[in-house]
Each structure stands twice: as structure tokens, then as C-alpha cells.
Design a protein around this motif. Structure first.
Motif, mmCIF file in Angstrom:
data_model
loop_
_atom_site.group_PDB
_atom_site.id
_atom_site.type_symbol
_atom_site.label_atom_id
_atom_site.label_comp_id
_atom_site.label_asym_id
_atom_site.label_seq_id
_atom_site.Cartn_x
_atom_site.Cartn_y
_atom_site.Cartn_z
ATOM 1 N N SER A 154 0.849 -1.175 0.000
ATOM 2 C CA SER A 154 0.000 0.000 0.000
ATOM 3 C C SER A 154 0.890 1.232 0.000
ATOM 4 C CB SER A 154 -0.913 0.016 1.239
ATOM 5 O OG SER A 154 -0.130 0.059 2.418
ATOM 6 N N CYS A 155 0.283 2.360 -0.253
ATOM 7 C CA CYS A 155 1.023 3.617 -0.258
ATOM 8 C C CYS A 155 1.508 3.928 1.159
ATOM 9 C CB CYS A 155 0.146 4.746 -0.782
ATOM 10 S SG CYS A 155 0.920 6.377 -0.713
ATOM 11 N N ALA A 207 -2.156 -0.347 -3.204
ATOM 12 C CA ALA A 207 -1.433 -0.089 -4.450
ATOM 13 C C ALA A 207 -2.099 -0.860 -5.576
ATOM 14 C CB ALA A 207 0.027 -0.498 -4.303
ATOM 15 N N ARG A 208 -2.470 -0.147 -6.639
ATOM 16 C CA ARG A 208 -3.213 -0.742 -7.743
ATOM 17 C C ARG A 208 -2.457 -0.608 -9.058
ATOM 18 N NH1 ARG A 208 -7.387 -4.130 -6.316
ATOM 19 N NH2 ARG A 208 -8.415 -3.333 -4.460
ATOM 20 N N CYS A 209 -2.709 -1.563 -9.962
ATOM 21 C CA CYS A 209 -2.107 -1.568 -11.290
ATOM 22 C C CYS A 209 -2.724 -0.460 -12.147
ATOM 23 C CB CYS A 209 -2.312 -2.929 -11.946
ATOM 24 S SG CYS A 209 -1.795 -3.040 -13.666
ATOM 25 N N ASP A 245 5.185 -2.633 -12.303
ATOM 26 C CA ASP A 245 5.084 -1.175 -12.193
ATOM 27 C C ASP A 245 6.411 -0.663 -11.637
ATOM 28 O OD1 ASP A 245 4.449 1.458 -11.810
ATOM 29 O OD2 ASP A 245 2.482 1.061 -10.937
ATOM 30 N N PHE A 249 5.992 3.355 -9.536
ATOM 31 C CA PHE A 249 4.710 3.456 -8.850
ATOM 32 C C PHE A 249 4.426 4.887 -8.423
ATOM 33 C CE2 PHE A 249 2.616 3.744 -4.688
ATOM 34 C CZ PHE A 249 1.367 3.253 -5.021
ATOM 35 N N ARG A 250 3.173 5.273 -8.589
ATOM 36 C CA ARG A 250 2.702 6.574 -8.123
ATOM 37 C C ARG A 250 1.278 6.397 -7.622
ATOM 38 N NH1 ARG A 250 4.329 11.860 -8.996
ATOM 39 N NH2 ARG A 250 2.717 13.449 -8.693
ATOM 40 N N CYS A 251 1.042 6.737 -6.365
ATOM 41 C CA CYS A 251 -0.280 6.560 -5.765
ATOM 42 C C CYS A 251 -1.290 7.462 -6.456
ATOM 43 C CB CYS A 251 -0.223 6.872 -4.275
ATOM 44 S SG CYS A 251 -1.825 6.759 -3.448
ATOM 45 N N ARG A 290 5.129 7.866 -3.727
ATOM 46 C CA ARG A 290 5.871 6.883 -4.515
ATOM 47 C C ARG A 290 6.442 5.750 -3.664
ATOM 48 N NH1 ARG A 290 6.752 8.304 -9.645
ATOM 49 N NH2 ARG A 290 6.378 10.470 -10.279
ATOM 50 N N LEU A 323 6.101 2.494 -0.945
ATOM 51 C CA LEU A 323 5.180 1.416 -0.590
ATOM 52 C C LEU A 323 5.523 0.896 0.799
ATOM 53 C CD1 LEU A 323 5.195 -0.488 -3.992
ATOM 54 C CD2 LEU A 323 3.321 0.863 -3.078
ATOM 55 N N SER A 375 -5.677 -2.334 3.279
ATOM 56 C CA SER A 375 -4.533 -2.622 2.418
ATOM 57 C C SER A 375 -4.542 -4.039 1.882
ATOM 58 C CB SER A 375 -3.225 -2.376 3.193
ATOM 59 O OG SER A 375 -3.116 -1.025 3.561
#
Length: 696
Positions: free
Chosen positions: A420-421, A428-430, A458, A461-463, A469, A471, A541
């Protein structure tokens, strides 16, 4: 259809029975009729029996025709257990119906034996099993095993228990009066109409008493009722409520906790019409109640309602199918609301039974989230980072000082650390398919997060919520929480329920702290003084399609045990107040959240807005199934395949999704592919699940 080699598709041929010359007499006593099969004669009326053999192979998922001999004519009734010769061996089966002729032109084999003259598989339940198997791309034999318990000959031979016929009057609608549509629903049940409703129970509501009143209304119309609940505690609660209203002879409880003999004894009482109200867990959805008028399920989002055995049906869908076929009323009740229940409401198939906002506000406790006011943050600047912030300690002290117990809910032991962020703790999602991101199995520490659905990595990653950024992952268990609270409140007793400890049914109304995992919260008379819902970020999460819905369901279930705010009841949710699902808890608005959840799933193509199938197995087998399904229907969308976490065999999983209107076609194609692979004895099995309860 017959049971010859061409039909079975097996390598073992079925020998053709040819009458031979009579055997010489030896002076021994005459043998039973089964030893002189060559002299058997077919029954005069309806000599052909259609039998569902107990063989769980997809390419044999159909009834087979057999001849009924004269000596079994009376016993061979529809619904009885029989023994037949199938592919050279004797197997069990159920006689579905008797007909005059068979469509098969060859010679039919005989029914060898009627195991019991008790007709255990009713036509209604047989049709329901077929419908469930078709919906979930399963096999009829697997579903029947869930519906009909194993036989106990000694129990069948027992004399039926004498029960007093209950004279049931229409129940008092006062309990349903807090809901504008509640009395009308009871009136529809008492009139025998097949009303469908999604009921939103108020905080502190005695849902078991409302269910008992609904069952009484069905009995007043001379119809039966089936009440399905998640676990044994709920069975005991609902059973006690029905007994208090209708008497002990009017209801039977069916659960997995019963021994095989007792369970079959109670099941037979239902089958023989001795009892017309059944309370039980998920298998009770198939109970053979005569003229069922009410089908009810409590807390349909609970994962206990999802069958862990193939074809993995969900109780809510089983009851919907049965309500359609039997013309029965359906009641889906909970403190929360699932997206599937919301779909029933929005499609006008079911009516929403909800209380007015004034009644909700009067019954609900005061709910406080983290960061909802500047004053709260000024008094406790570390509230967002603390596991138990100052506002939670304050609520607990006030409740204990008033002499009330405090409930502390922590995530269930065993949750895996999903990504998760690190800043806002959103899952955290694709970016491609919105699937959950996770660490690749066996990957290095520096390996980029990978989507568990489509397999894409990924690397940047960017929330989507805060733009962060980084995790993170992790959660604290219930035992450690109890130790921490014990040190913080040294003069107060701390008890645990669930998470490795025994689950408590209830606790006394005295100042103590109860640490419980979701679903294991004990009941207390008068309600808790406060509830602390810890580790909200960890609950949110989880890499699961239903994470928000499930979190709200569990929070509402715990919060409903707290006193109303007018009596000092408080709930502190340790999660950011800006998260929509947290706001739904603060407003106590599960219906509004369910509508938003359904709309968001429709936008990105998630169930129940679409039908989705999970195909899991070794890579070659998964690829074969996907290719065959796409050859039959190219419009099916495929996600993956991706590697299945924690699979020692190196399994992969692919997701297939279609618009909801094409769900039956998807199930039919998957069943056909499974039948094709089964018929040619494919070495690698594949697990197929339609609309799985969890998609990680």
C-alpha cells in the motif's frame, strides 16, 4: 441414453447382459432376485429410470437411462438412492424420474439395487442443484453432495418423533415498524406473495427476532422458511429467537457442528415434513422444506457463505435461484450492504427496507475518525501515525469509567502484508487493470511490484490518491494488542476473542477490555460503551477486490454492538477521515457506499457489474483452457495469466470476464471445455471458479 462404452467415454466396456440357460438346482435355498438377473422382467409402467450417477466428471454430467426390474418397481421412486452398474463397476446414484421410453436405441442396463426407499432428493432440490451447477460451470454430483447428507440406515429406521402442529398467527409487526417498508414486507409474507427485499438493520437491532417474525409470517401462510446465517454462534442466536416465538417443535438447526447421525436425523425430519422452519449455515440453503415461502440470509457478505468446495457457490446466489424457481420470498439482511445486494435493489428485483435517517441517528453511536477536526490534530499531532491515538484512549477511559466494557477490533490473525502507499496507505493498484500490486514470488528485494491479475510490473509506482511513490506493508496481531492495552490500563481486565483464542459468545456488562478479531466480537447486554477499530489502514490494504466493502462490513458489525450516542456510545476508527469508506462509517451510510462501490466496479469492469471466472492450474493447462474458451467465444476478455502466490506447483491464474448478460454463456463454455479435457483424460486438472469471493 445408456451406459454403454460410447456413452461413458471410459476405456472399460460395459458387458452386455445376455440371458443364459437356467442353472441346475443344488438343493440350496433360492437366491435373491439380484442373482438371477437374466430372468428379470421390466416393470409394466414407466420401465425406464433416469439416474444421476455419483461420478464427478464433467463429460459425464448428465442423467443416464436404466431399466427398472419388476421386483424394484415399488421401491424405485423418484428421489431414492440407487446402485447401478456404470463402466463395469457399481456406483451410487439418485433416481430422478421414471419414463415410458428411452431415447437410446441400444439395450439398457438394470438398476441393481434401491439402497433405501426414502426419497431424499426432491424434484425442487434436484432442479436447484442443476441450476447451481450450470451457473458455476460445475458438476451436478458435486452440488448434490452439498444438498443431501450421507445416509445412516439406523437413523432411517427410527420412529419419527411426534411433534405438535403449530398454529401460527400473524406476528406483531411492531419490531419492523421502525422501517417504513417493514410491515408491508411481513404482510406480503403472510399473504403468500414472493416479495424480495434487502434489509438494512439498525445498530443494536435484534436481527434474529426480526428473522423469527418473518418466518412466523411465512408459516401463517402455510409455507416454510429457511434462515441461513454465517456461523454456529449466529445459528444459536437465530434458533433461540424462533423457539421463543414459535416453540421448539417448529424449528430445526442444521449445521456442520452436528455429528453425521444427528445431522441426518434432523435433515430427515425436514424432508418428511415434520418441521417447516430451518436455521443453519450455508448447506441449509438446500434444505428440502415443503412449500418454502421464505428464504433469508443474514450478512450475505460474510466469507463463510462462500462454499470452499467445487463448484464454489455463494449462499446468496443459491437462494436467489431457489426463490426464482419456487416462487418464494427472499430477505437479504445485514448491517452493511454488498454490491451484489445493491445490484438487486437498483435492478428493481428487490426493495430496500431501510430506516429513516432520524431513526439511524438515534440508534447509532458517535463515530470519530482520525483527523476529522483541526482541534483533534492540535491536541495529538501524532494521531495519524499512532496505532492507538489519544482520542481512542479518551473514549476507552470514559466508557470504563461509566462501568461499560470496551470492544477493541484488530485485523484477523493471518493477514498477509499487502502493498500500500506509505503516505496515505491506499492499496497499491495496477495502472492497466486496477489489480492489486504485490512483490513477485521469489523475487529480490529490489524487484518492482507486479500486478497479481495481469502480471505487469510497475517500475515507477505513483499513488493515485496522494501521488506518493513509497510502498509499505505490515500489521500487528490481536495478542500483541492485548498486551499493549494491558499495560496501558493496568487495573482493567483484558480478554481476547478469536485470533487463536476461543471465541466468546458474550461478556458481562462490566468495565473490561475485549480484544476481538473481525467476526469474533462477543455480544454484551446493553451494548459496549465504546469500540476502538484499530489498524484501519491494514484492513484497507488487503489486495482484494472487495477490500473496501469488507472493511465497512466488519466495522459496522462491531459498531452495531455499541450503545447509542445518547447513552454515551462512541466508536473510534483509526483511519484517515478523508477516505470514502471511513466517511461511510461516520455517516452510517452503507447503502450510499454500496451504490458508489457498484458504480465504480461497473466503470472498471469488476463483479458484480460483470461476470468473471478464475482459471487456475499449471501454465500449460491454463493456456489450453483459455485458448479453447476463446475459440468458442472470442469476445471474452482475458487478464493474465499471472503466477499464483504461495503455490509450490508453480500454478498460474487467468481471469476471464464478460458482460453480465453473457454470464451463462461463459459458464457453459467453461463447462464444455472441462468436459472435453475430462473426456480425453487431460493429466493436469484446472480449478475454475465463477465470480470468486476473493480475487487477489
Amino acid at each position: 441414453m445408456s451406459t454403454d462404452e460410447a456413452q461413458t467415454g471410459l476405456d472399460v466396456p460395459v458387458p452386455t447382459v445376455v440371458p443364459g440357460p437356467p442353472r441346475p438346482r443344488t438343493g440350496r435355498p433360492p437366491r435373491r432376485a439380484t442373482s438371477t438377473r437374466g430372468d428379470w422382467q421390466a416393470a409394466d409402467a414407466a420401465p425406464v429410470a433416469r439416474v444421476a450417477v455419483d461420478v464427478a466428471l464433467p463429460h459425464l454430467d448428465r442423467p443416464f437411462d436404466y431399466r427398472v426390474p419388476t421386483h424394484l418397481d415399488d421401491a424405485a421412486r423418484p428421489g431414492v438412492r440407487v446402485r447401478v452398474r456404470f463402466a463395469g463397476r457399481l456406483v451410487d446414484g439418485y433416481l430422478l424420474e421414471r419414463v415410458e421410453e428411452s431415447e437410446h436405441t441400444g439395450r439398457l442396463a438394470w438398476i441393481d439395487k434401491v439402497v433405501s426407499p426414502e426419497p431424499v432428493l426432491t424434484p425442487e432440490v434436484a432442479a436447484l442443484c442443476r441450476a447451481v451447477a450450470d451457473r458455476y460451470a460445475g458438476v451436478f454430483a458435486d452440488v448434490v453432495r452439498m444438498a443431501v447428507p450421507p445416509r445412516h440406515a439406523r437413523v432411517e429406521a427410527e420412529e419419527p418423533r411426534e411433534r405438535e402442529a403449530a398454529v401460527v398467527a400473524r406476528p406483531d409487526p411492531a419490531g419492523w415498524a421502525r422501517y417504513p417498508r417493514g410491515p408491508a414486507f411481513l404482510e406480503a409474507l403472510a399473504a403468500g406473495r414472493h416479495a424480495h427485499a434487502v434489509w438494512q438493520a439498525l445498530p443494536g437491532e435484534s436481527w434474529a427476532e426480526r428473522f423469527a417474525e418473518a418466518a412466523a409470517a411465512a408459516l401463517a401462510a402455510d409455507r416454510g422458511a429457511i434462515l441461513v446465517v454465517p456461523d454456529q454462534r449466529d445459528v444459536e442466536t437465530a434458533h433461540a429467537a424462533v423457539v421463543a416465538l414459535l416453540g421448539a417443535d417448529a424449528v430445526i438447526a442444521l449445521t456442520a457442528e452436528l455429528g453425521p447421525a444427528e445431522r441426518y436425523r434432523r435433515w430427515l425430519a425436514v424432508r418428511r415434513g415434520e418441521v417447516r422452519v430451518v436455521v443453519g449455515t450455508r448447506s441449509a440453503a438446500f434444505a428440502p422444506v415443503e412449500r418454502v415461502g421464505l428464504l433469508a440470509v443474514w450478512d450475505d457478505g460474510d466469507d463463510s457463505h462462500a462454499e470452499p468446495r467445487a463448484p464454489y457457490p455463494q449462499v446468496r446466489d443459491v437462494l436467489i435461484a431457489r426463490a426464482h424457481a419456487a416462487g418464494a420470498a427472499l430477505l437479504i439482511g445485514a448491517h452493511s450492504r454488498t454490491a451484489e445486494a445493491q445490484l438487486l435493489v437498483e435492478s428493481n428485483w428487490a426493495a430496500a427496507i431501510v430506516a429513516d435517517r432520524s431513526a439511524v441517528r438515534a440508534a447509532a453511536p458517535r463515530v470519530t475518525a482520525i483527523g476529522e477536526t483541526d482541534t483533534q490534530l492540535a491536541r495529538d499531532p501524532d494521531a495519524r501515525a499512532a496505532r492507538v491515538p489519544a482520542v481512542a484512549f479518551e473514549a476507552a477511559r470514559q466508557a470504563l469509567g461509566a462501568g461499560h466494557p470496551v470492544l477493541v477490533q484488530v485485523p484477523r490473525a493471518g493477514y498477509l502484508p499487502w502493498l500500500s502507499c506509505a503516505q496515505c496507505r491506499e492499496p497499491a493498484r495496477c495502472r492497466h487493470c486496477a489489480g492489486p500490486l504485490g512483490v513477485p514470488r521469489g523475487g529480490a528485494d529490489a524487484a518492482p511490484p507486479t500486478c497479481r491479475w495481469c502480471g505487469r510490473a510497475d517500475v515507477n509506482f505513483r499513488c493515485g490518491g496522494c501521488g506518493g511513490r513509497r510502498l509499505r506493508a505490515g500489521v500487528v496481531g490481536s495478542r500483541r494488542t492485548a498486551e499493549e492495552l494491558g499495560r496501558a490500563f493496568p487495573q482493567v481486565a483484558v480478554r481476547t476473542s478469536g485470533g487463536g483464542a476461543p471465541i466468546l459468545a458474550s461478556v458481562k456488562a462490566k468495565p473490561e477490555i475485549v480484544v476481538a478479531t473481525p467476526g469474533a466480537e462477543p455480544w454484551v447486554e446493553g451494548g459496549y460503551g465504546a469500540a476502538l477499530l484499530l489498524d484501519g489502514w491494514a484492513m484497507l490494504s488487503r489486495a482484494d477486490l472487495r477490500v473496501m466493502e469488507e472493511a465497512l462490513r466488519r466495522w459496522l458489525a462491531a459498531s452495531a454492538l455499541v450503545r447509542p450516542h445518547a447513552e454515551g456510545g462512541r466508536v473510534v476508527i483509526v483511519a484517515d477521515s478523508g477516505i470514502p469508506v471511513v466517511q461511510a462509517l461516520v455517516r452510517w451510510d452503507p447503502a450510499g457506499f454500496a451504490a458508489e462501490e457498484l458504480a465504480s466496479r461497473a466503470e472498471v469492469g469488476f463483479p458484480p457489474a460483470v461476470r468473471m471466472a478464475s482459471v487456475e492450474g499449471v501454465p500449460g493447462a491454463v493456456a489450453e483452457v483459455v485458448d479453447l474458451v476463446l475459440a468458442a467465444e472470442p469476445r471474452i476478455e482475458v487478464l493474465g495469466p499471472v503466477e499464483v502466490e504461495d503455490s509450490a506447483e508453480g500454478h498460474e491464474r487467468a481471469l476471464l470476464r464478460v458482460p453480465r448478460a453473457h454470464g451463462r454463456e461463459l459458464a457453459r463454455h467453461l463447462h464444455a471445455v472441462q468436459a472435453l479435457r475430462s473426456g480425453r483424460k487431460a493429466p493436469d486438472p484446472v480449478r475454475v471458479r465463477l465470480d470468486p469471493a476473493e480475487i487477489e
